[in-house]
Motif scaffolding. Structure first.
Motif, PDB file in Angstrom:
ATOM      1  N   SER A 265     -60.071 -35.186 -34.228  1.00 55.44           N
ATOM      2  CA  SER A 265     -58.795 -34.618 -34.985  1.00 55.44           C
ATOM      3  C   SER A 265     -59.042 -33.413 -35.798  1.00 55.44           C
ATOM      4  CB  SER A 265     -58.528 -35.906 -35.500  1.00 55.44           C
ATOM      5  OG  SER A 265     -59.199 -36.469 -36.783  1.00 55.44           O
ATOM      6  N   VAL A 266     -58.272 -33.053 -36.599  1.00 51.00           N
ATOM      7  CA  VAL A 266     -58.008 -31.895 -37.216  1.00 51.00           C
ATOM      8  C   VAL A 266     -57.342 -32.138 -38.661  1.00 51.00           C
ATOM      9  CG1 VAL A 266     -57.186 -29.434 -37.348  1.00 51.00           C
ATOM     10  CG2 VAL A 266     -58.331 -30.397 -35.261  1.00 51.00           C
ATOM     11  N   ILE A 267     -57.975 -31.730 -39.573  1.00 53.20           N
ATOM     12  CA  ILE A 267     -57.453 -31.552 -41.071  1.00 53.20           C
ATOM     13  C   ILE A 267     -57.126 -30.179 -41.421  1.00 53.20           C
ATOM     14  CG2 ILE A 267     -58.040 -31.442 -43.407  1.00 53.20           C
ATOM     15  CD1 ILE A 267     -59.365 -34.340 -42.700  1.00 53.20           C
ATOM     16  N   VAL A 268     -55.944 -29.796 -41.691  1.00 51.31           N
ATOM     17  CA  VAL A 268     -55.569 -28.280 -42.343  1.00 51.31           C
ATOM     18  C   VAL A 268     -55.400 -28.670 -43.851  1.00 51.31           C
ATOM     19  CG1 VAL A 268     -54.065 -26.309 -42.241  1.00 51.31           C
ATOM     20  CG2 VAL A 268     -54.772 -27.696 -40.057  1.00 51.31           C
ATOM     21  N   ASP A 269     -55.909 -28.199 -44.533  1.00 48.34           N
ATOM     22  CA  ASP A 269     -55.657 -28.168 -45.875  1.00 48.34           C
ATOM     23  C   ASP A 269     -55.012 -27.276 -46.717  1.00 48.34           C
ATOM     24  OD1 ASP A 269     -55.849 -29.441 -48.885  1.00 48.34           O
ATOM     25  OD2 ASP A 269     -57.889 -30.218 -48.657  1.00 48.34           O
ATOM     26  N   VAL A 270     -53.890 -27.023 -46.789  1.00 47.21           N
ATOM     27  CA  VAL A 270     -53.177 -26.044 -47.369  1.00 47.21           C
ATOM     28  C   VAL A 270     -53.123 -26.087 -49.024  1.00 47.21           C
ATOM     29  CG1 VAL A 270     -50.991 -24.676 -47.552  1.00 47.21           C
ATOM     30  CG2 VAL A 270     -51.641 -26.235 -45.261  1.00 47.21           C
ATOM     31  N   ALA A 271     -53.657 -27.291 -49.490  1.00 42.61           N
ATOM     32  CA  ALA A 271     -53.715 -27.343 -51.043  1.00 42.61           C
ATOM     33  C   ALA A 271     -55.156 -26.775 -51.457  1.00 42.61           C
ATOM     34  CB  ALA A 271     -53.604 -28.758 -51.513  1.00 42.61           C
ATOM     35  N   ILE A 272     -56.128 -25.992 -50.495  1.00 38.76           N
ATOM     36  CA  ILE A 272     -57.265 -25.978 -50.926  1.00 38.76           C
ATOM     37  C   ILE A 272     -57.068 -24.861 -52.038  1.00 38.76           C
ATOM     38  CG2 ILE A 272     -57.725 -23.923 -49.249  1.00 38.76           C
ATOM     39  CD1 ILE A 272     -60.294 -26.666 -50.052  1.00 38.76           C
TER      40      ILE A 272
ATOM     41  N   VAL B 158     -67.229 -29.341 -39.853  1.00 32.73           N
ATOM     42  CA  VAL B 158     -66.973 -30.666 -39.488  1.00 32.73           C
ATOM     43  C   VAL B 158     -67.490 -31.716 -40.272  1.00 32.73           C
ATOM     44  CG1 VAL B 158     -67.245 -32.491 -37.526  1.00 32.73           C
ATOM     45  CG2 VAL B 158     -66.656 -29.728 -37.052  1.00 32.73           C
ATOM     46  N   VAL B 159     -66.693 -32.841 -40.646  1.00 32.33           N
ATOM     47  CA  VAL B 159     -67.480 -33.955 -41.465  1.00 32.33           C
ATOM     48  C   VAL B 159     -66.979 -35.122 -40.633  1.00 32.33           C
ATOM     49  CG1 VAL B 159     -67.471 -35.171 -43.543  1.00 32.33           C
ATOM     50  CG2 VAL B 159     -67.118 -32.716 -43.484  1.00 32.33           C
ATOM     51  N   ASN B 160     -67.819 -35.996 -40.318  1.00 32.06           N
ATOM     52  CA  ASN B 160     -67.632 -37.156 -39.626  1.00 32.06           C
ATOM     53  C   ASN B 160     -66.622 -37.015 -38.469  1.00 32.06           C
ATOM     54  OD1 ASN B 160     -68.978 -38.438 -41.636  1.00 32.06           O
ATOM     55  ND2 ASN B 160     -67.222 -39.685 -42.486  1.00 32.06           N
ATOM     56  N   ASP B 161     -66.946 -36.157 -37.619  1.00 31.74           N
ATOM     57  CA  ASP B 161     -66.533 -35.652 -36.441  1.00 31.74           C
ATOM     58  C   ASP B 161     -64.825 -35.362 -36.496  1.00 31.74           C
ATOM     59  OD1 ASP B 161     -68.962 -36.553 -34.672  1.00 31.74           O
ATOM     60  OD2 ASP B 161     -68.320 -38.506 -35.106  1.00 31.74           O
ATOM     61  N   VAL B 162     -64.660 -34.972 -37.804  1.00 33.17           N
ATOM     62  CA  VAL B 162     -63.211 -34.367 -38.115  1.00 33.17           C
ATOM     63  C   VAL B 162     -63.282 -32.838 -38.295  1.00 33.17           C
ATOM     64  CG1 VAL B 162     -61.107 -34.717 -39.543  1.00 33.17           C
ATOM     65  CG2 VAL B 162     -62.521 -36.677 -38.790  1.00 33.17           C
ATOM     66  N   VAL B 163     -62.796 -32.199 -37.777  1.00 35.27           N
ATOM     67  CA  VAL B 163     -62.566 -30.718 -38.036  1.00 35.27           C
ATOM     68  C   VAL B 163     -61.550 -30.422 -39.049  1.00 35.27           C
ATOM     69  CG1 VAL B 163     -62.049 -28.405 -36.941  1.00 35.27           C
ATOM     70  CG2 VAL B 163     -62.859 -30.273 -35.557  1.00 35.27           C
ATOM     71  N   HIS B 164     -62.164 -29.661 -40.139  1.00 36.76           N
ATOM     72  CA  HIS B 164     -61.504 -29.212 -41.301  1.00 36.76           C
ATOM     73  C   HIS B 164     -61.414 -27.739 -41.373  1.00 36.76           C
ATOM     74  CE1 HIS B 164     -63.458 -33.015 -42.628  1.00 36.76           C
ATOM     75  NE2 HIS B 164     -63.019 -33.073 -43.634  1.00 36.76           N
ATOM     76  N   TYR B 165     -60.023 -27.372 -41.603  1.00 40.84           N
ATOM     77  CA  TYR B 165     -59.447 -26.057 -41.481  1.00 40.84           C
ATOM     78  C   TYR B 165     -59.158 -25.919 -42.965  1.00 40.84           C
ATOM     79  CZ  TYR B 165     -57.259 -21.685 -41.030  1.00 40.84           C
ATOM     80  OH  TYR B 165     -56.823 -20.386 -41.066  1.00 40.84           O
ATOM     81  N   CYS B 166     -59.891 -25.129 -43.878  1.00 41.34           N
ATOM     82  CA  CYS B 166     -59.749 -25.073 -45.537  1.00 41.34           C
ATOM     83  C   CYS B 166     -59.411 -23.482 -45.839  1.00 41.34           C
ATOM     84  CB  CYS B 166     -60.574 -25.940 -46.096  1.00 41.34           C
ATOM     85  SG  CYS B 166     -60.854 -27.649 -45.543  1.00 41.34           S
ATOM     86  N   VAL B 167     -59.173 -22.659 -45.209  1.00 42.89           N
ATOM     87  CA  VAL B 167     -58.983 -21.299 -45.630  1.00 42.89           C
ATOM     88  C   VAL B 167     -58.206 -20.989 -46.871  1.00 42.89           C
ATOM     89  CG1 VAL B 167     -58.481 -18.893 -44.928  1.00 42.89           C
ATOM     90  CG2 VAL B 167     -59.335 -20.421 -43.305  1.00 42.89           C
ATOM     91  N   ALA B 168     -58.970 -20.553 -47.772  1.00 41.14           N
ATOM     92  CA  ALA B 168     -57.999 -20.461 -49.072  1.00 41.14           C
ATOM     93  C   ALA B 168     -57.137 -19.298 -49.284  1.00 41.14           C
ATOM     94  CB  ALA B 168     -59.026 -20.249 -50.117  1.00 41.14           C
ATOM     95  N   ASN B 169     -56.883 -18.521 -48.362  1.00 40.95           N
ATOM     96  CA  ASN B 169     -55.845 -17.438 -48.285  1.00 40.95           C
ATOM     97  C   ASN B 169     -55.352 -17.193 -47.026  1.00 40.95           C
ATOM     98  OD1 ASN B 169     -58.492 -16.430 -47.371  1.00 40.95           O
ATOM     99  ND2 ASN B 169     -57.953 -14.326 -47.851  1.00 40.95           N
ATOM    100  N   MET B 170     -54.723 -18.345 -46.635  1.00 38.06           N
ATOM    101  CA  MET B 170     -54.259 -18.314 -45.018  1.00 38.06           C
ATOM    102  C   MET B 170     -53.213 -17.091 -44.848  1.00 38.06           C
ATOM    103  SD  MET B 170     -53.705 -22.530 -44.316  1.00 38.06           S
ATOM    104  CE  MET B 170     -52.946 -22.370 -42.911  1.00 38.06           C
ATOM    105  N   PRO B 171     -52.213 -17.086 -45.764  1.00 37.51           N
ATOM    106  CA  PRO B 171     -51.206 -15.947 -45.430  1.00 37.51           C
ATOM    107  C   PRO B 171     -52.263 -14.558 -45.146  1.00 37.51           C
ATOM    108  CG  PRO B 171     -50.594 -17.384 -47.185  1.00 37.51           C
ATOM    109  CD  PRO B 171     -51.898 -17.575 -47.100  1.00 37.51           C
ATOM    110  N   GLY B 172     -53.025 -14.148 -45.959  1.00 38.68           N
ATOM    111  CA  GLY B 172     -54.021 -13.019 -45.484  1.00 38.68           C
ATOM    112  C   GLY B 172     -54.017 -12.797 -44.070  1.00 38.68           C
TER     113      GLY B 172
END
Length: 372
Positions: free
Chosen positions: A262-269, A289-303
């Motif tokens: 499963s995937v986490i997208v952290d827009v609050a990063i 990946v942490v505990n088989d969970v994919v983390h997307y945590c880009v700090a400047n997504m709109p870029g």
């Protein structure tokens, strides 16, 4: 006033603080605008476009920081930039100071007057300079999450919209504000099964009305949060406390109950993230990946979509930017909403959330301006 705009140097940051259209507005107000050469190439605006708008092109960022009375940027200054700031200069950009002690220290030591886009308010209690990038990030979160869900990218290999005979993916959005609303719109548009969690019952009622039954809404209790996160294919973190560090709502232990892949997208990063296991990533290396969970945590997504986001940002920031250029500190003193954007002034922290997060003594913005 001399208004300067350097080229952004954060990883894969293609936005620009001033578009040629904004330059024309500053020039029409009688200001001199200096632009670092190549600053607008990421949005397709070359030096000739800026010169046609009335700007002067300078050879380096150092020239901008040395000559400008006000520096207009997009992202927070990097270490090589904040050391060039000085007292008497206005910095107008996103800052996100609460989770960033190093940058805060640098701005305090510089003596600069720093106005943060993300804490400027409006008469409705909104955050008008943050909203356009929240809209972009909310929509991008689903695109990014859907890509991360692909098996080759480490995800569980599920199509968000499903196909006839195969059910859709489940998207859980934590937070029903601007980011959450736009993430849900995109996820619904792709055909996903969407649930939004929030602690505001009035907001949940608004969301029910907006989506007319196309999303599920739940009050964000601990039990509800665990139940939804454990069953989700994608979880979007869209929680915001203006100016403050984001609360850690999904703990490391909770990851053990989530689906593998499963995937986490952290827009609050930008504000530290709302997942305990999050840390900021870049567009060149966006996931881990942490505990088989994919983390997307880009700090400047709109870029990633600078043409859209730079113009949307300039549309929002121009009015206050012109006020600062026209009237300097008086603009901040006379406008409570712009004053709410003041985070640092002459070595003092003037934003309560930042002071509390980082252990600084607070000097209220109006008192800081009077003292100056």
């Amino acid at each position: 006033m001399i208004v300067g705009c350097p080229k952004e140097i954060k990883n894969h940051e293609y936005r620009v603080g001033l578009t040629p259209g904004s330059v024309r507005e500053y020039v029409a107000h009688g200001h001199t605008v200096i632009i670092e050469t190549g600053a607008g190439l990421g949005i397709g605006a070359d030096d000739a476009a800026y010169m046609s708008a009335g700007a002067k092109i300078v050879a380096s960022a150092a020239d901008v920081f040395a000559k400008a009375d006000m520096v207009v940027k997009v992202k927070e200054p990097q270490p090589s930039e904040w050391v060039q700031l000085k007292e008497g200069q206005i910095l107008y950009t996103y800052l996100h100071l609460a989770p960033d002690a190093e940058q805060t220290k640098g701005l305090v030591e510089s003596g600069v007057t720093a106005v943060a886009y993300e804490t400027v308010t409006d008469e409705r209690g909104g955050l008008p300079l943050l909203a356009p990038m929240s809209e972009v990030a909310g929509r991008l979160s689903i695109q990014a999450g859907a890509t991360a869900l692909q098996k080759a990218n480490g995800g569980l290999g599920k199509l968000l919209g499903g196909v006839p005979g195969v059910g859709p993916g489940k998207v859980v959005v934590i937070g029903g504000g601007v980011v959450g609303l736009h993430a849900a719109k995109m996820a619904v548009g792709l055909g996903a099964d969407v649930t939004i969690l929030d602690r505001s019952l009035p907001r949940l009622r608004q969301l029910d009305d907006i989506f007319a039954g196309r999303v599920h809404t739940r009050y964000s209790s601990i039990e509800a949060l665990e139940s939804e996160v454990f069953s989700a294919d994608m979880v979007v973190g869209a929680v915001l406390i203006p100016g403050a560090a984001a609360p850690k709502l999904v703990t490391r232990d909770m990851l053990t109950g989530m689906k593998k892949g499963s995937v986490i997208v952290d827009v609050a990063i930008d504000q530290g993230g709302c997942f305990e296991t999050s840390h900021a990533t870049t567009h060149s290396d966006p996931t881990f990946v942490v505990n088989d969970v994919v983390h997307y945590c880009v700090a400047n997504m709109p870029g990633a979509v600078p043409v859209t986001s730079a113009h949307a940002l300039n549309n929002a920031t121009l009015v206050h930017g012109l006020a600062l250029a026209d009237r300097g500190l008086s603009a901040i003193a006379e406008d409570v909403h712009l004053r709410n954007g003041l985070n640092v002034h002459k070595g003092r922290i003037t934003n309560k959330a930042v002071a509390e997060a980082l252990g600084y003594d607070l000097l209220a913005a109006d008192a800081a301006l009077k003292a100056a």
